[in-house]
Design a protein around this motif. Structure first.
Motif, PDB file in Angstrom:
ATOM      1  N   SER A  19       0.847  -1.201   0.000  1.00 35.38           N
ATOM      2  CA  SER A  19       0.000   0.000   0.000  1.00 35.38           C
ATOM      3  C   SER A  19       0.881   1.248   0.000  1.00 35.38           C
ATOM      4  N   ALA A  20       1.926   1.189   0.792  1.00 35.88           N
ATOM      5  CA  ALA A  20       2.810   2.356   0.908  1.00 35.88           C
ATOM      6  C   ALA A  20       3.570   2.624  -0.394  1.00 35.88           C
ATOM      7  N   GLY A  22       4.234   3.051  -4.009  1.00 36.53           N
ATOM      8  CA  GLY A  22       3.332   3.269  -5.145  1.00 36.53           C
ATOM      9  C   GLY A  22       3.796   4.440  -5.973  1.00 36.53           C
ATOM     10  N   LEU A  23       2.827   5.124  -6.559  1.00 32.07           N
ATOM     11  CA  LEU A  23       3.180   6.289  -7.376  1.00 32.07           C
ATOM     12  C   LEU A  23       3.965   7.294  -6.554  1.00 32.07           C
ATOM     13  N   GLY A  24       3.665   7.343  -5.262  1.00 26.85           N
ATOM     14  CA  GLY A  24       4.329   8.311  -4.387  1.00 26.85           C
ATOM     15  C   GLY A  24       5.835   8.151  -4.418  1.00 26.85           C
ATOM     16  N   TYR A 102      -5.741   7.903  -9.427  1.00 28.16           N
ATOM     17  CA  TYR A 102      -4.566   7.026  -9.336  1.00 28.16           C
ATOM     18  C   TYR A 102      -4.630   5.998 -10.474  1.00 28.16           C
ATOM     19  N   PHE A 223       1.998  10.781   2.378  1.00 29.07           N
ATOM     20  CA  PHE A 223       1.390  10.165   1.189  1.00 29.07           C
ATOM     21  C   PHE A 223       2.001   8.792   0.919  1.00 29.07           C
ATOM     22  N   SER A 226       0.707   6.032   3.000  1.00 31.22           N
ATOM     23  CA  SER A 226      -0.758   5.864   2.947  1.00 31.22           C
ATOM     24  C   SER A 226      -1.418   6.263   4.264  1.00 31.22           C
ATOM     25  N   VAL A 229      -5.882   8.047   5.958  1.00 30.67           N
ATOM     26  CA  VAL A 229      -7.122   7.626   5.314  1.00 30.67           C
ATOM     27  C   VAL A 229      -7.661   6.321   5.900  1.00 30.67           C
ATOM     28  N   VAL A 231      -6.530   3.409   5.795  1.00 29.68           N
ATOM     29  CA  VAL A 231      -6.210   2.186   5.075  1.00 29.68           C
ATOM     30  C   VAL A 231      -5.395   1.260   5.994  1.00 29.68           C
TER      31      VAL A 231
HETATM   32  N1  PFF Z   1       1.116   5.242  -0.619  1.00 24.80           N
HETATM   33  C1  PFF Z   1       0.617   5.350  -1.958  1.00 24.80           C
HETATM   34  C2  PFF Z   1       1.714   5.893  -2.848  1.00 24.80           C
HETATM   35  O1  PFF Z   1       2.724   6.366  -2.347  1.00 24.80           O
HETATM   36  O2  PFF Z   1       1.552   5.875  -4.052  1.00 24.80           O
HETATM   37  C3  PFF Z   1      -0.562   6.248  -2.043  1.00 24.80           C
HETATM   38  C4  PFF Z   1      -1.692   5.842  -1.186  1.00 24.80           C
HETATM   39  C5  PFF Z   1      -2.171   4.534  -1.213  1.00 24.80           C
HETATM   40  C6  PFF Z   1      -2.282   6.757  -0.389  1.00 24.80           C
HETATM   41  C7  PFF Z   1      -3.244   4.177  -0.427  1.00 24.80           C
HETATM   42  C8  PFF Z   1      -3.344   6.413   0.404  1.00 24.80           C
HETATM   43  C9  PFF Z   1      -3.816   5.131   0.359  1.00 24.80           C
HETATM   44  F1  PFF Z   1      -4.833   4.806   1.079  1.00 24.80           F
END
Ligand code: PFF
Length: 454
Positions: A19-20, A22-24, A102, A223, A226, A229, A231
């Motif tokens: 989850s962490a 990712g695009l970030g 996303y 971000f 994650s 939110v 999650v």
């Molecule tokens: N952490 C994800 C990223 O860095 O792309 C973005 C993200 C995923 C934010 C899930 C919030 C979330 F609930």
């Protein structure tokens, strides 16, 4: 009703790390670091991740595991007959909007993969790559189709459940992502002039730092983890009492930092070696990187390697955004999962259509001077996520007794006890204050206040 659970301790860590990452980390981090001062930005990002991100991450884990329920019910359990469950609802709405755009970027990755495989990315000049990117994302049908394919991949996995879907997929995708990253980094750091890129990422030059990049680093830290939110609350609700929460949080922090480092090491040496600029902004990955790879021997293969790992990273994040929704609407009732995953996933796709088209036919539609995609991105990353993070950091010390927090942190962990006080006070005081500062800045209040004193 039997409660779903992760099958193994490491399975949970992979899913949460998925989850962490990712695009970030892979898309945003390199370009923000590229424009925001390289090494100095990286150090500040590290600092915020450890000092503010880690306490909040552990806070979300504690709420989830103790409540053993979805994001909305969890807050209700600690604060019945109050409005605190709004935190969970806010998280769900945020994820709904977030996943809607996303998945647009997820679709771009699929389009690039397709283009790279069919040979459409070979031998262009850097300008041509830039133009190609603009052209590809402006096409309405192919971008929508790619976005739909991305959403379908996420839906299929989430519909299968926590253990058989998310955990299984993450256990394959996250190790694969690391292997693909290693291949890429080895190639990248052995380029002739890689040292310049490595220095750019690792040697801090604090004169390049601006107040804006410091604030971006804080937003980026939340971000990429994650946070805010719920999650992580949802994922932790599937944990048994034997899981060591501080250890899990630290593992995810370390993995996350490592991925940001790997992303920087995979990208900047090539950018510098081939005489390109690191501050291209959001198009860095899609317009500059193909140009970099096209100059390497077997570059297409390395670029496909990059796109694959990028897709895995985006997908494992998408699972978590869809899961929070599915969990909250099924209330852990397994029989409803499949139907809900499909309905909600497709609904999110529909909500994402305007964002997708905002690079093409809807590019003239501006709301508050922003395209629909940018408006959604801004609202989520700079308003809703920090707001959620702030509320959670207030909620945990206020609504859960210190003894309950202590008990939850000590379960399955001896070392957690040692850190308890540090964690507790960071979460109670430092995290909310830092978030308020960023928040005020993003909304433009800091500038106004500073100008009042001038
Ligand atoms: N952490 C994800 C990223 O860095 O792309 C973005 C993200 C995923 C934010 C899930 C919030 C979330 F609930």
């Amino acid at each position: 009703m039997s409660q779903e659970q992760w099958k193994s301790k490491i399975g949970f860590i992979f899913a949460a790390a998925g989850s962490a990452i990712g695009l970030g980390a892979i898309w945003k981090f390199p370009y923000i670091a590229g424009t925001g001062g390289g090494g100095a930005f990286f150090l500040i990002f590290l600092f915020f991740t450890v000092l503010l991100g880690a306490p909040l991450l552990l806070g979300e884990f504690v709420v989830g595991r103790r409540a053993q329920s979805d994001a909305v019910t969890a807050y209700k359990k600690f604060a019945p007959n109050s409005s605190w469950s709004l935190i969970g609802k806010l998280g769900i709405v945020t994820c709904f909007i977030l996943l809607s755009f996303y998945s647009v970027v997820g679709g771009w990755i699929i389009i690039y993969l397709f283009e790279a495989i069919r040979g459409g990315l070979n031998g262009l000049s850097q300008d041509q790559y830039g133009a190609l990117f603009g052209e590809l994302i402006a096409k309405p049908w192919s971008t929508l189709l790619a976005q739909l394919v991305f959403m379908l991949m996420a839906i299929v996995v989430v519909a299968k459940g926590v253990q058989k879907g998310i955990e299984k997929a993450s256990k394959i995708m996250i190790p694969a992502l690391f292997i693909l990253f290693l291949i890429l980094v080895i190639r990248s750091v052995t380029l002739d002039q890689s040292i310049e890129g490595i220095e750019f990422l690792l040697v801090p030059d604090f004169t390049k730092l601006t107040s804006e990049s410091i604030l971006l680093a804080l937003g980026q830290a939340f971000f990429t983890l994650s946070l805010g939110v719920s999650v992580m609350v949802t994922y932790a609700s599937y944990l048994p009492k034997t899981q060591n929460l501080p250890f899990s949080a630290i593992s995810i922090i370390v993995i996350n930092i490592l991925v940001a480092l790997l992303a920087g090491l995979a990208i900047f040496p090539g950018v510098f070696s081939f005489g390109m600029e690191p501050d291209a902004g959001p198009v860095l990955i899609f317009a500059v990187l193909p140009a970099v790879f096209s100059q390497m021997q077997f570059g297409v293969i390395f670029f496909i390697n990059f796109l694959l790992l990028f897709l895995f990273a985006a997908l494992t994040s998408a699972f978590s955004m869809l899961e929070i929704f599915v969990a909250a609407t099924t209330k852990h009732d397994k029989t409803k999962r499949k139907k809900r995953a499909w309905t909600l996933g497709l609904l999110i796709f529909v909500l994402g259509i305007p964002s997708c088209l905002s690079y093409g036919v809807l590019s003239d539609v501006l709301v508050f001077d922003k395209t629909i995609f940018d408006l959604f991105d801004f609202t989520v990353s700079n308003v809703l996520m920090p707001l959620g993070a702030l509320l959670i950091s207030i909620f945990v010390p206020l609504k859960i007794s210190k003894s309950a927090l202590y008990e939850e942190i000590s379960l399955g962990s001896k070392s957690g006890k040692m850190f308890f006080n540090v964690w507790y006070y960071l979460l109670k005081y430092v995290t909310p204050i830092a978030i308020v500062i960023v928040f005020l800045d993003v909304l433009g209040f800091l500038d106004k206040m500073i100008s009042l004193f001038k």
